[in-house]
Motif scaffolding. Structure first.
Motif, PDB file in Angstrom:
ATOM      1  N   HIS A 180       0.818  -1.209   0.000  1.00 52.05           N
ATOM      2  CA  HIS A 180       0.000   0.000   0.000  1.00 52.05           C
ATOM      3  C   HIS A 180       0.856   1.265   0.000  1.00 52.05           C
ATOM      4  CE1 HIS A 180      -3.970  -2.039   1.530  1.00 52.05           C
ATOM      5  NE2 HIS A 180      -3.420  -2.659   0.510  1.00 52.05           N
ATOM      6  N   GLY A 181       1.913   1.238  -0.828  1.00 51.29           N
ATOM      7  CA  GLY A 181       2.731   2.424  -1.017  1.00 51.29           C
ATOM      8  C   GLY A 181       3.771   2.675   0.049  1.00 51.29           C
ATOM      9  N   GLU A 182       3.863   1.783   1.031  1.00 51.30           N
ATOM     10  CA  GLU A 182       4.873   1.946   2.081  1.00 51.30           C
ATOM     11  C   GLU A 182       5.722   0.691   2.160  1.00 51.30           C
ATOM     12  OE1 GLU A 182       3.279   2.969   5.868  1.00 51.30           O
ATOM     13  OE2 GLU A 182       2.009   4.570   5.067  1.00 51.30           O
ATOM     14  N   MET A 183       6.941   0.861   2.635  1.00 50.46           N
ATOM     15  CA  MET A 183       7.801  -0.297   2.855  1.00 50.46           C
ATOM     16  C   MET A 183       7.525  -0.857   4.246  1.00 50.46           C
ATOM     17  SD  MET A 183       9.221  -0.520  -0.011  1.00 50.46           S
ATOM     18  CE  MET A 183      10.417  -1.828   0.258  1.00 50.46           C
ATOM     19  N   VAL A 184       7.243  -2.142   4.320  1.00 52.40           N
ATOM     20  CA  VAL A 184       6.972  -2.776   5.618  1.00 52.40           C
ATOM     21  C   VAL A 184       7.916  -3.956   5.800  1.00 52.40           C
ATOM     22  CG1 VAL A 184       4.536  -2.104   5.618  1.00 52.40           C
ATOM     23  CG2 VAL A 184       5.197  -4.332   4.712  1.00 52.40           C
ATOM     24  N   ASP A 185       8.241  -4.228   7.046  1.00 51.57           N
ATOM     25  CA  ASP A 185       9.066  -5.395   7.368  1.00 51.57           C
ATOM     26  C   ASP A 185       8.261  -6.650   7.040  1.00 51.57           C
ATOM     27  OD1 ASP A 185      10.210  -7.612   9.047  1.00 51.57           O
ATOM     28  OD2 ASP A 185      11.611  -5.994   9.566  1.00 51.57           O
ATOM     29  N   VAL A 186       8.901  -7.624   6.399  1.00 50.50           N
ATOM     30  CA  VAL A 186       8.159  -8.821   6.012  1.00 50.50           C
ATOM     31  C   VAL A 186       7.674  -9.620   7.222  1.00 50.50           C
ATOM     32  CG1 VAL A 186       9.287  -9.040   3.772  1.00 50.50           C
ATOM     33  CG2 VAL A 186      10.248 -10.230   5.767  1.00 50.50           C
ATOM     34  N   ASN A 187       8.284  -9.366   8.389  1.00 46.52           N
ATOM     35  CA  ASN A 187       7.854 -10.056   9.609  1.00 46.52           C
ATOM     36  C   ASN A 187       6.733  -9.325  10.339  1.00 46.52           C
ATOM     37  OD1 ASN A 187       9.942 -12.299   9.887  1.00 46.52           O
ATOM     38  ND2 ASN A 187      11.253 -10.497   9.649  1.00 46.52           N
TER      39      ASN A 187
END
Ligand code: SF4
Ligand code: SF4
Length: 114
Positions: free
Chosen positions: A46-53
């Motif tokens: 959704h347009g943001e970088m998130v940690d895969v965990n």
């Protein structure tokens, strides 16, 4: 396109273990990109970088749900869509809002399972 689960779902749970991408979750369950995949680091969501965990919020509080960003329509694994083939009430359906090419689905598969 990704698949979606409709309100007709009877929450039987048959589809969840069949998904090669672990894209299917139980009612109200938190989910993460790393569940059932080998992805590492961060990923765009959704347009943001998130940690895969990172534990992300459930997409449904009433029926099982599919995380579209994890669904490849089973491309890269099977010739059929496993959730569709096992669902007893035919409520795993194409999401008309998410039309994607086979190449895009394969790229997702490669991203989730490098
Ligand atoms: S189509 Fe395949 S990848 Fe997508 S949710 Fe169903 S079982 Fe999982
Ligand atoms: S198999 Fe069908 S009815 Fe059962 S949990 Fe999955 S989507 Fe719902």
């Amino acid at each position: 396109m990704a698949l979606m689960i409709t309100a007709e779902c009877i929450n039987c749970g048959a589809c969840e273990p069949e998904c090669p991408n672990n894209a299917i979750y139980n009612v109200g369950e938190e989910w993460s990109f790393v569940d059932g995949t080998t992805v590492t680091g961060q990923i765009e969501y959704h347009g943001e970088m998130v940690d895969v965990n990172a534990k992300l919020g459930a997409l449904s509080d009433s029926v099982y749900f599919i995380v579209p960003e994890k669904c490849t329509e089973c491309v890269g694994f099977y010739d059929e869509q496993k959730c569709v083939s096992v669902c007893p009430v035919d409520c795993c359906v194409d999401d008309p809002e998410r039309r994607e090419s086979k190449e895009a689905l394969m790229a997702r598969k490669e991203k989730l399972h490098p």
